[in-house]
Design an enzyme around this catalytic site. Structure first.
Site, PDB file in Angstrom:
ATOM      1  N   HIS A   1      46.744   5.620 129.517  1.00  0.00           N
ATOM      2  CA  HIS A   1      46.649   6.589 130.376  1.00  0.00           C
ATOM      3  C   HIS A   1      45.362   6.824 131.003  1.00  0.00           C
ATOM      4  O   HIS A   1      45.702   7.167 132.305  1.00  0.00           O
ATOM      5  CB  HIS A   1      46.611   8.064 129.221  1.00  0.00           C
ATOM      6  CG  HIS A   1      46.142   9.269 129.937  1.00  0.00           C
ATOM      7  ND1 HIS A   1      47.047   9.973 130.662  1.00  0.00           N
ATOM      8  CD2 HIS A   1      44.825   9.601 130.160  1.00  0.00           C
ATOM      9  CE1 HIS A   1      46.075  11.109 131.020  1.00  0.00           C
ATOM     10  NE2 HIS A   1      44.920  11.019 131.007  1.00  0.00           N
TER      11      HIS A   1
ATOM     12  N   GLU B   1      49.718  37.043 135.546  1.00  0.00           N
ATOM     13  CA  GLU B   1      48.744  36.782 136.432  1.00  0.00           C
ATOM     14  C   GLU B   1      48.481  35.273 136.890  1.00  0.00           C
ATOM     15  O   GLU B   1      48.117  34.861 138.150  1.00  0.00           O
ATOM     16  CB  GLU B   1      47.352  37.420 135.987  1.00  0.00           C
ATOM     17  CG  GLU B   1      47.509  38.877 135.776  1.00  0.00           C
ATOM     18  CD  GLU B   1      48.249  39.365 134.390  1.00  0.00           C
ATOM     19  OE1 GLU B   1      48.722  38.410 133.581  1.00  0.00           O
ATOM     20  OE2 GLU B   1      48.526  40.321 134.302  1.00  0.00           O
TER      21      GLU B   1
ATOM     22  N   HIS C   1      39.439  47.200 129.460  1.00  0.00           N
ATOM     23  CA  HIS C   1      40.066  47.008 130.659  1.00  0.00           C
ATOM     24  C   HIS C   1      38.702  47.263 131.914  1.00  0.00           C
ATOM     25  O   HIS C   1      39.175  47.144 132.968  1.00  0.00           O
ATOM     26  CB  HIS C   1      41.089  48.260 131.083  1.00  0.00           C
ATOM     27  CG  HIS C   1      42.566  48.026 130.471  1.00  0.00           C
ATOM     28  ND1 HIS C   1      42.631  47.632 129.299  1.00  0.00           N
ATOM     29  CD2 HIS C   1      43.621  48.232 131.149  1.00  0.00           C
ATOM     30  CE1 HIS C   1      44.015  47.127 129.100  1.00  0.00           C
ATOM     31  NE2 HIS C   1      44.664  47.781 130.110  1.00  0.00           N
TER      32      HIS C   1
ATOM     33  N   HIS D   1      43.519   6.211 136.192  1.00  0.00           N
ATOM     34  CA  HIS D   1      44.700   6.276 135.235  1.00  0.00           C
ATOM     35  C   HIS D   1      45.902   5.545 135.646  1.00  0.00           C
ATOM     36  O   HIS D   1      46.637   5.913 136.335  1.00  0.00           O
ATOM     37  CB  HIS D   1      45.065   7.959 135.273  1.00  0.00           C
ATOM     38  CG  HIS D   1      44.088   8.982 134.644  1.00  0.00           C
ATOM     39  ND1 HIS D   1      43.199   9.258 135.789  1.00  0.00           N
ATOM     40  CD2 HIS D   1      43.955   9.357 133.560  1.00  0.00           C
ATOM     41  CE1 HIS D   1      42.290  10.097 134.988  1.00  0.00           C
ATOM     42  NE2 HIS D   1      42.778  10.388 133.815  1.00  0.00           N
TER      43      HIS D   1
HETATM   44  C1  LIG Z   1      44.062  21.884 132.289  1.00  0.00           C
HETATM   45  C2  LIG Z   1      43.844  20.782 131.923  1.00  0.00           C
HETATM   46  N1  LIG Z   1      43.416  20.322 130.583  1.00  0.00           N
HETATM   47  C3  LIG Z   1      43.028  19.105 130.315  1.00  0.00           C
HETATM   48  C4  LIG Z   1      43.290  18.091 131.265  1.00  0.00           C
HETATM   49  C5  LIG Z   1      42.640  16.928 130.763  1.00  0.00           C
HETATM   50  N2  LIG Z   1      43.689  15.830 130.685  1.00  0.00           N
HETATM   51  C6  LIG Z   1      44.007  15.122 131.882  1.00  0.00           C
HETATM   52  S1  LIG Z   1      45.525  14.376 131.680  1.00  0.00           S
HETATM   53  C7  LIG Z   1      45.925  15.122 130.062  1.00  0.00           C
HETATM   54  C8  LIG Z   1      47.155  14.732 129.376  1.00  0.00           C
HETATM   55  C9  LIG Z   1      47.759  13.740 129.711  1.00  0.00           C
HETATM   56  O1  LIG Z   1      49.107  13.709 129.132  1.00  0.00           O
HETATM   57  P1  LIG Z   1      50.438  13.989 130.247  1.00  0.00           P
HETATM   58  O2  LIG Z   1      50.204  15.061 130.967  1.00  0.00           O
HETATM   59  O3  LIG Z   1      51.365  13.614 129.238  1.00  0.00           O
HETATM   60  O4  LIG Z   1      50.041  12.556 131.092  1.00  0.00           O
HETATM   61  P2  LIG Z   1      50.510  11.105 131.102  1.00  0.00           P
HETATM   62  O5  LIG Z   1      49.513  10.646 130.073  1.00  0.00           O
HETATM   63  O6  LIG Z   1      51.771  10.783 130.439  1.00  0.00           O
HETATM   64  O7  LIG Z   1      50.281  10.398 132.402  1.00  0.00           O
HETATM   65  C10 LIG Z   1      44.696  15.945 129.869  1.00  0.00           C
HETATM   66  C11 LIG Z   1      44.644  16.505 128.600  1.00  0.00           C
HETATM   67  C12 LIG Z   1      43.388  18.236 132.524  1.00  0.00           C
HETATM   68  N3  LIG Z   1      43.519  17.546 133.370  1.00  0.00           N
HETATM   69  N4  LIG Z   1      44.044  19.944 132.896  1.00  0.00           N
END
Ligand SMILES: Cc1ncc(C[n+]2csc(CCOP(=O)(O)OP(=O)(O)O)c2C)c(N)n1
Ligand SMILES: [Mg+2]
Length: 649
Positions: free
Chosen positions: A261, A403, A465, A30
């Site tokens: 990304h 939780e 539950h 990334h």
């Molecule tokens: C709980 C979870 N869901 C999905 C992902 C897969 N995932 C990795 S980064 C991302 C989103 C990226 O957007 P952002 O947080 O804005 O990061 P940026 O692209 O701006 O670096 C996703 C959906 C993850 N890592 N964790």
């Protein structure tokens, strides 16, 4: 390199170049986030954060959580440049087998990696736990010995995840002034612009949650520095610095695109980006010596703060030092318990609750709470005090009905050090905290999970539950020890095991209903399973509340000339860690039958393919516990009948 650039700008460019090169060379990763947050990172690390690369685990260091852990190359570059143990070769090996530079680095204190997350939102909430730990310990040990900040980088994904709302709510409520998060407000996530799904006003949301919020241009380092300065001055509220950034900042074609990304930028774009920054295109992984000097000099700030801290530690009073040692002690804990009569009926949640006074006295770092179920889970250290803004040294934390973030906060406290935290709720709601539990297991963090109301025998509250698949699904989680004690004495041992484990979490599943106290078998739980009563014709294996049940069934069978061996198996993970010889010795050669008030999934590993598993492979029902026992076949008569059928007698 170009003399006209400031070293600080060169430092930013170097981080961008390393991120582009490492992701390109791994052909995965990334680059966008490290490039977009490089200005923020350089400002924070060069001017503010107090860490010591010569002593990465110095206890009063500032903590740094990378919640948007996909941007791990940012952290690796910074740690390398600052002189932590990460080498340029580690960076060249980004994301490769056995490297120190995993895709998402999780935790590695030796290398300066506090905690970063793959699952978005977890880091946000874990950092809140670290700040709770810091606040609590500062109160108990004085700010001479504990006085640091928890910094975090968080992203759109972190703030979209529900856990960040829970955790922000707690952090604001407790007024955690030493928590400072920097938000990568880049308007981009994987599927494109955040406009498609995320339009709330973040500043209003966080100020409504009692945070101090600031907004800056995330590429204006002077403004970022001023915002951090202001956040440091804010003692009563956590701070969120909303940094308007551009993902892949400086890439001529890919800046502000979701394409940057999570994939390499490509050689052409990397070349153009380096040219635009005035950075040599070749060789890859180039770092100018002046950049090393820049960061290493900056780290002298942390070294000095550390040296001052050492001095204060030496000057501390006897009492303070004794408390410090006790909090950081790793000596073995043994528990006496209040003394339970054989036959005395006690719910295991109640026998657990009766240990809290003793545990709190013997383990000064014992701290925790429940998700609004303190009375039901019997998890109270001191009924007269609750952790709050005004009483931060109290050891009972009202986590509220949150939780998921409770799980992450407990992890954060455990990772912080100096504390032995637990979190409690009903067993069925372990589902609501499972991602945090999984991370505790994956990171090898000694969090303690207390889950009561562990079967359908909680009764009238009904199937929503009543846990069914929970034991099986949690046993499937690597490195989590799940202990389901059969009586008060096994409960004491379960707690000893939980408090003494250093390299991973322990979950204790406890009953709502009373269970008779059995003859003690010291050391039995530590082996995971043991023989409660000898017998030759059949082996009955149970856990928790089903151990007294199979003892009663064995009594009935004995009257008919069938001798049943009774085995208690409170912890599968510990049982499977024993030798084959021990295990086969306990289980014996007779036909095996398991009895557990939950899913039978997995029990063939114990009873074998020709064994029988008595369990509940459907959802429960709302009725009094005794009727449920009848209807679901969990009476001594019904079990004895199943045994006769199975043995064909
Ligand atoms: C709980 C979870 N869901 C999905 C992902 C897969 N995932 C990795 S980064 C991302 C989103 C990226 O957007 P952002 O947080 O804005 O990061 P940026 O692209 O701006 O670096 C996703 C959906 C993850 N890592 N964790
Ligand atoms: Mg984003």
């Amino acid at each position: 390199m170009s003399d006209s650039l400031s070293t600080e700008q060169l430092a930013v460019n170097t981080i961008k170049a390393l991120a582009m090169d490492a992701v390109q060379s791994a052909n995965s990763g990334h680059p966008g986030m490290p490039m977009g947050m490089a200005d923020i990172a350089v400002t924070l690390w060069s001017k503010f954060i107090n860490v010591d690369p010569d002593a990465p685990e110095w206890p009063d260091r500032d903590r740094f959580v990378l919640s948007n852990g996909h941007g791990s190359m940012l952290l690796y570059s910074i740690l390398h440049l600052c002189g932590f143990g990460l080498t340029l070769d580690d960076i060249r090996n980004f994301r490769q087998w056995d490297s120190h530079t995993a895709g998402h680095p999780e935790i590695d204190h030796d290398l300066g990696i506090e905690m970063t997350t793959g699952p978005l939102g977890q880091g946000f909430a874990t950092g809140v736990g670290m700040a709770v730990a810091e606040t609590h310990l500062r109160g108990r040990l004085s700010s001479d010995l504990v006085n640091h900040r928890t910094y975090g980088f968080v992203s759109d994904g972190d703030l979209m995840e529900g856990i960040s709302s829970e955790a922000a709510s707690i952090a604001g409520h407790f007024g955690l002034g030493h928590l400072i998060y920097l938000y990568d407000d880049n308007h981009i996530s994987i599927d494109g612009s955040t406009d498609i799904t995320f339009s709330e006003d973040i500043a209003s949301r966080f100020s409504a949650q009692r945070w101090h919020t600031l907004e800056v241009d995330g590429h204006d380092r002077a403004a970022i520095g001023d915002a951090i300065e202001e956040s440091l001055a804010e003692e009563d509220r956590p701070s969120l610095v909303i940094c308007r950034t551009h993902i892949a900042h400086g890439a001529p074609n890919l800046q502000d695109t979701s394409a940057s990304h999570g994939q390499p930028l490509g050689q052409d774009e990397i070349r153009m980006t380096k040219e635009a920054m005035g950075y040599p295109v070749e060789p890859d992984f180039l770092v100018d010596d002046s950049v090393y000097d820049f960061f290493r000099e900056a780290m002298d700030r942390g070294r000095l703060v550390h040296a001052d801290w050492n001095q204060r530690f030496d000057d501390a009073g006897e009492d303070q030092r004794a408390l410090w040692q006790a909090l950081h002690s790793s000596s073995e804990v043994t528990l006496e318990g209040p003394g339970f009569e054989i036959g005395e009926k006690v719910a295991t949640r109640a026998s657990s609750g009766k240990l809290f006074g003793e545990i709190a006295e013997k383990v000064p770092g014992f701290i925790g709470g429940s998700a609004d179920l303190a009375g039901s889970t019997k998890t109270v250290i001191d009924p007269c005090r609750l952790f709050s803004k005004d009483d931060m040294t109290a050891r009972d934390i009202p986590f509220g009905i949150r939780e998921h973030s409770m799980g992450a906060l407990v992890n954060g406290m455990a990772i912080h050090g100096g504390l032995r935290p637990y979190g409690a709720t009903f067993f069925v709601f372990s589902d609501y905290m499972r991602p945090a539990v999984r991370l505790s297991a994956l990171m090898g963090v000694p969090s303690i999970w207390v889950w009561t109301h562990d079967s359908i025998f909680l009764g009238e509250d009904g199937p929503t539950h009543q846990p069914i698949e929970h034991l099986a699904s949690l046993r499937a989680m690597p490195n989590l020890w799940v202990i389901r004690p059969a009586d008060a004495n096994e409960t004491i041992e379960a707690w000893e095991i939980a408090l003494n484990r250093k390299d991973g979490p322990v979950a204790i599943a406890l009953t709502r209903q009373g269970l008779p106290t059995l003859e003690p078998h010291p050391g039995g739980v530590a082996k995971g399973g043991y023989i409660v009563r000898e017998g030759n014709d059949v082996t009955l294996v149970g856990t928790g509340s089903e151990v007294p049940l199979i003892l009663d069934a064995a009594d009935l069978l004995a009257g008919e000339g069938v001798t049943a061996r009774v085995v208690s198996l409170p912890c599968w993970e510990l049982f499977f860690a024993q030798s084959d010889e021990y295990r086969s010795g306990v289980l014996g050669d007779a036909p095996r039958i398991s009895v557990e008030a939950g899913s039978t999934f997995g029990w063939s590993a114990i009873v074998g393919s020709d064994g029988l598993s008595i369990g509940i492979d459907r959802f429960g029902a709302s009725a009094p516990a005794d009727e449920l026992a009848d209807r679901f076949g969990f009476t001594p008569e019904a079990v004895a009948g199943e045994v006769r059928n199975h043995l064909a007698i």
